[in-house]
Enzyme design. Structure first.
Site, PDB file in Angstrom:
ATOM      1  N   HIS A 272      28.052  57.337   1.304  1.00 11.98           N
ATOM      2  CA  HIS A 272      26.765  57.396   0.611  1.00 11.98           C
ATOM      3  C   HIS A 272      25.988  58.612   1.097  1.00 11.98           C
ATOM      4  O   HIS A 272      26.057  58.953   2.279  1.00 11.98           O
ATOM      5  CB  HIS A 272      25.945  56.122   0.891  1.00 11.98           C
ATOM      6  CG  HIS A 272      24.828  55.927  -0.081  1.00 11.98           C
ATOM      7  ND1 HIS A 272      23.610  56.550   0.054  1.00 11.98           N
ATOM      8  CD2 HIS A 272      24.773  55.222  -1.230  1.00 11.98           C
ATOM      9  CE1 HIS A 272      22.836  56.203  -0.965  1.00 11.98           C
ATOM     10  NE2 HIS A 272      23.516  55.405  -1.764  1.00 11.98           N
ATOM     11  N   ASP A 329      28.712  49.609  -4.508  1.00 14.92           N
ATOM     12  CA  ASP A 329      29.754  49.438  -5.540  1.00 14.92           C
ATOM     13  C   ASP A 329      31.024  48.794  -5.018  1.00 14.92           C
ATOM     14  O   ASP A 329      31.909  48.453  -5.803  1.00 14.92           O
ATOM     15  CB  ASP A 329      30.100  50.814  -6.129  1.00 14.92           C
ATOM     16  CG  ASP A 329      28.916  51.393  -6.891  1.00 14.92           C
ATOM     17  OD1 ASP A 329      28.503  52.521  -6.596  1.00 14.92           O
ATOM     18  OD2 ASP A 329      28.386  50.673  -7.759  1.00 14.92           O
TER      19      ASP A 329
HETATM   20  C1  SDX Z   1      26.047  55.087  -5.860  1.00 15.27           C
HETATM   21  O1  SDX Z   1      22.483  58.141  -4.374  1.00 15.27           O
HETATM   22  C2  SDX Z   1      22.428  56.862  -4.525  1.00 15.27           C
HETATM   23  O2  SDX Z   1      21.520  56.208  -4.059  1.00 15.27           O
HETATM   24  C3  SDX Z   1      23.546  56.285  -5.353  1.00 15.27           C
HETATM   25  C4  SDX Z   1      23.584  54.762  -5.433  1.00 15.27           C
HETATM   26  C5  SDX Z   1      22.399  54.210  -6.180  1.00 15.27           C
HETATM   27  O3  SDX Z   1      22.060  53.044  -5.948  1.00 15.27           O
HETATM   28  O4  SDX Z   1      21.873  54.938  -7.096  1.00 15.27           O
HETATM   29  O5  SDX Z   1      23.607  54.214  -4.134  1.00 15.27           O
HETATM   30  C6  SDX Z   1      24.824  54.287  -6.175  1.00 15.27           C
HETATM   31  O6  SDX Z   1      26.336  56.026  -6.556  1.00 15.27           O
HETATM   32  C7  SDX Z   1      26.854  54.745  -4.625  1.00 15.27           C
HETATM   33  C8  SDX Z   1      28.034  55.756  -4.372  1.00 15.27           C
HETATM   34  C9  SDX Z   1      29.202  55.359  -5.282  1.00 15.27           C
HETATM   35  N1  SDX Z   1      30.245  56.402  -5.203  1.00 15.27           N
HETATM   36  C10 SDX Z   1      31.440  56.153  -4.602  1.00 15.27           C
HETATM   37  O7  SDX Z   1      31.706  55.132  -3.984  1.00 15.27           O
HETATM   38  C11 SDX Z   1      32.454  57.299  -4.747  1.00 15.27           C
HETATM   39  C12 SDX Z   1      33.121  57.588  -3.404  1.00 15.27           C
HETATM   40  N2  SDX Z   1      32.090  58.161  -2.500  1.00 15.27           N
HETATM   41  C13 SDX Z   1      31.946  59.564  -2.474  1.00 15.27           C
HETATM   42  O8  SDX Z   1      32.465  60.348  -3.459  1.00 15.27           O
HETATM   43  C14 SDX Z   1      30.787  60.104  -1.640  1.00 15.27           C
HETATM   44  O9  SDX Z   1      30.753  59.382  -0.474  1.00 15.27           O
HETATM   45  C15 SDX Z   1      29.411  60.107  -2.282  1.00 15.27           C
HETATM   46  C16 SDX Z   1      29.439  60.779  -3.618  1.00 15.27           C
HETATM   47  C17 SDX Z   1      28.899  58.721  -2.420  1.00 15.27           C
HETATM   48  C18 SDX Z   1      28.474  60.877  -1.348  1.00 15.27           C
HETATM   49  O10 SDX Z   1      28.903  62.178  -1.331  1.00 15.27           O
HETATM   50  P1  SDX Z   1      28.220  63.295  -0.391  1.00 15.27           P
HETATM   51  O11 SDX Z   1      27.003  62.750   0.267  1.00 15.27           O
HETATM   52  O12 SDX Z   1      28.089  64.531  -1.232  1.00 15.27           O
HETATM   53  O13 SDX Z   1      29.227  63.484   0.747  1.00 15.27           O
HETATM   54  P2  SDX Z   1      30.497  64.464   0.688  1.00 15.27           P
HETATM   55  O14 SDX Z   1      31.225  64.306  -0.615  1.00 15.27           O
HETATM   56  O15 SDX Z   1      30.047  65.824   1.089  1.00 15.27           O
HETATM   57  O16 SDX Z   1      31.429  63.834   1.838  1.00 15.27           O
HETATM   58  C19 SDX Z   1      31.192  64.154   3.229  1.00 15.27           C
HETATM   59  C20 SDX Z   1      32.574  64.074   3.857  1.00 15.27           C
HETATM   60  C21 SDX Z   1      33.608  64.947   3.143  1.00 15.27           C
HETATM   61  O17 SDX Z   1      34.619  65.234   4.106  1.00 15.27           O
HETATM   62  P3  SDX Z   1      34.568  66.725   4.860  1.00 15.27           P
HETATM   63  O18 SDX Z   1      34.505  67.767   3.731  1.00 15.27           O
HETATM   64  O19 SDX Z   1      33.294  66.696   5.697  1.00 15.27           O
HETATM   65  O20 SDX Z   1      35.831  66.770   5.659  1.00 15.27           O
HETATM   66  O21 SDX Z   1      33.090  62.719   3.747  1.00 15.27           O
HETATM   67  C22 SDX Z   1      34.246  62.726   2.919  1.00 15.27           C
HETATM   68  C23 SDX Z   1      34.238  64.037   2.145  1.00 15.27           C
HETATM   69  O22 SDX Z   1      35.568  64.415   1.814  1.00 15.27           O
HETATM   70  N3  SDX Z   1      34.103  61.566   2.021  1.00 15.27           N
HETATM   71  C24 SDX Z   1      35.098  60.747   1.697  1.00 15.27           C
HETATM   72  C25 SDX Z   1      34.501  59.760   0.887  1.00 15.27           C
HETATM   73  N4  SDX Z   1      33.188  60.010   0.743  1.00 15.27           N
HETATM   74  C26 SDX Z   1      32.949  61.135   1.448  1.00 15.27           C
HETATM   75  N5  SDX Z   1      36.414  60.756   2.017  1.00 15.27           N
HETATM   76  C27 SDX Z   1      37.141  59.739   1.487  1.00 15.27           C
HETATM   77  N6  SDX Z   1      36.651  58.753   0.722  1.00 15.27           N
HETATM   78  C28 SDX Z   1      35.335  58.741   0.396  1.00 15.27           C
HETATM   79  N7  SDX Z   1      34.850  57.769  -0.357  1.00 15.27           N
END
Ligand code: SDX
Length: 394
Positions: A272, A329
């Site tokens: 998140h 989710d």
């Molecule tokens: C919602 O914003 C809100 O409030 C949203 C929400 C709401 O109520 O409106 O809470 C609802 O959208 C919840 C999120 C649902 N999405 C998912 O579950 C999809 C999977 N999660 C991700 O794609 C990610 O965690 C996000 C999109 C939720 C957050 O992305 P960020 O903050 O941009 O973080 P990032 O993509 O830069 O990740 C940071 C690191 C990265 O690794 P490095 O480049 O540092 O090595 O963490 C890794 C990412 O690769 N990473 C994951 C991961 N999420 C982040 N690696 C594997 N699996 C994951 N799920």
């Protein structure tokens, strides 16, 4: 570029507005709507009360709540001509695409909503109509997907009960909606009702900042929510859990895939932007999952896989270092499935829950007379080039 522009892609460190609606503390896992803790609201309130709280600023008195419900009940019917739009969609088209289009089309039937200088009363009528009609639109999308006749709203039913009756009711017989369903959906809708300046809410604010009407602004928010990184994650989680189950349930294999930078696979429902210790909503939904499946006597193997996956990820340095925990989710789809919703309806249910938050944020933005959103950029394109006639181009 003239002037000083700081680049902040994804707006990770940018405050876009001042708001009095929702408070998040990502480190402490705190979520409050208008100062009330999400845990208390989920336990003691109803979704309609929370919708009132988010939109108007306070929990309603009994008189205010009754008037709110009565106002909404008056407007749950949609114009019969809207059925032509429903019939225009191929039967298997994604419910989110239908919902975004149908909500935008409301402005065609209620042109008073197009007046960008509505009085407070006119704006409130537009808000009430949207709250009322979205439940009908969502349930009719579901009925159409089954090829079943739609069920009309019943004014004697409460907001959530009426939605469930239109969704699971039958023309051929009276269907008693299980109180377990009503209670579970109230909790789920409350937990989804608002979340500060997330992607879809920021979209609603951005579109509304051009003085665009409420229906089109919410339609844009529905589109933003559709993405698998945002609200679409609840559908992607179930699809992922099913894939892991069908692949033999080897959660370690999938954890490793999620860690592999050469593999685009991500653990859906994990991570998140704001919550860096736990998502308070995920904790509540996980408990509700156990309760609902127990009460319904359902033993869903994907719940076991979800718990195994959560435990494995929470003990893996990759996830711990990056502070990746289950988000709202991760478990919600399991309850929706237990209640009988098909997977492609999950994100539509997220939209229905988020509707009062979107409306409250749009209303606040308009009341605060916020300027039209128009960010700048860092230009990295070509410098000046002379025009080349078509005949001279290679
Ligand atoms: C919602 O914003 C809100 O409030 C949203 C929400 C709401 O109520 O409106 O809470 C609802 O959208 C919840 C999120 C649902 N999405 C998912 O579950 C999809 C999977 N999660 C991700 O794609 C990610 O965690 C996000 C999109 C939720 C957050 O992305 P960020 O903050 O941009 O973080 P990032 O993509 O830069 O990740 C940071 C690191 C990265 O690794 P490095 O480049 O540092 O090595 O963490 C890794 C990412 O690769 N990473 C994951 C991961 N999420 C982040 N690696 C594997 N699996 C994951 N799920």
């Amino acid at each position: 570029q003239s002037g000083f522009v700081t680049l902040d892609s994804g707006y990770k460190n940018t405050g876009a507005t001042k708001s009095a609606i929702t408070f998040l503390d990502g480190e402490e896992g705190v979520l409050k709507y208008r100062g009330y803790a999400i845990e208390e609201l989920a336990e003691k309130s109803t979704f309609l009360e929370v919708a009132y709280l988010l939109i108007y600023g306070d929990l309603p008195s009994q008189t205010q709540l009754d008037a709110f419900q009565a106002d909404i009940s008056k407007h749950t019917l949609v114009h019969e001509d809207m059925k032509k739009f429903f019939d225009g969609f191929p039967s298997k088209s994604h419910p989110m695409g239908q919902l975004s289009s149908l909500i935008c089309s409301l402005s065609a039937f209620y042109p008073e909503s197009l007046n960008s200088r509505q009085t407070a009363e006119e704006q409130n009528q537009t808000i009430i109509k949207l709250l009322a009609k979205m439940t009908t639109v969502v349930s009719w999308i579901y009925k159409k997907s089954l090829g079943h006749p739609v069920i009309y709203p019943q004014n004697n039913l409460g907001y959530v009960s009426n939605f469930l009756n239109m969704t699971f009711g039958q023309r051929t017989e009276d269907v008693e909606i299980d109180p377990v369903f009503v209670s579970a959906m109230n909790v789920l809708f409350i937990l989804h009702a608002d979340h500060e300046q997330n992607c879809s809410t920021s979209t609603v604010r951005m579109v509304g900042s051009s003085e665009c009407n409420l229906y089109a602004s919410i339609s844009a928010g529905i589109s933003a929510l559709w993405g698998p990184l945002h609200g679409g994650a609840n559908q992607a989680v179930i699809e992922m859990l099913e894939q892991i189950k069908n692949d033999g349930g080897d959660t370690d294999k999938w954890i490793n895939k999620a860690k592999d930078k050469n593999d685009p696979f991500r653990l859906m429902g994990f991570g998140h932007r704001v919550y860096k210790n736990f998502d308070p909503r995920a904790k509540i939904i996980k408990k509700a999952c156990d309760d609902v499946l127990d009460k319904l006597g359902i033993d869903d193997p994907v719940l076991d896989i979800a718990k195994k996956l959560e435990a494995a990820a929470l003990s893996d340095p990759y996830f711990v270092e990056r502070k990746l925990y289950p988000n709202v989710d991760f478990y919600s789809g399991i309850i929706y499935r237990a209640l009988g919703f098909p997977t492609d309806m999950f994100t539509v249910l997220f939209a229905l829950g988020r509707l009062p938050g979107w409306i409250g944020q749009w209303k606040e933005m308009r009341e605060n007379k916020e300027p039209i959103g128009r960010p700048r950029q860092i230009y990295i394109g070509e410098t000046l080039r002379d025009y080349v006639e078509l005949k001279d181009r290679k």
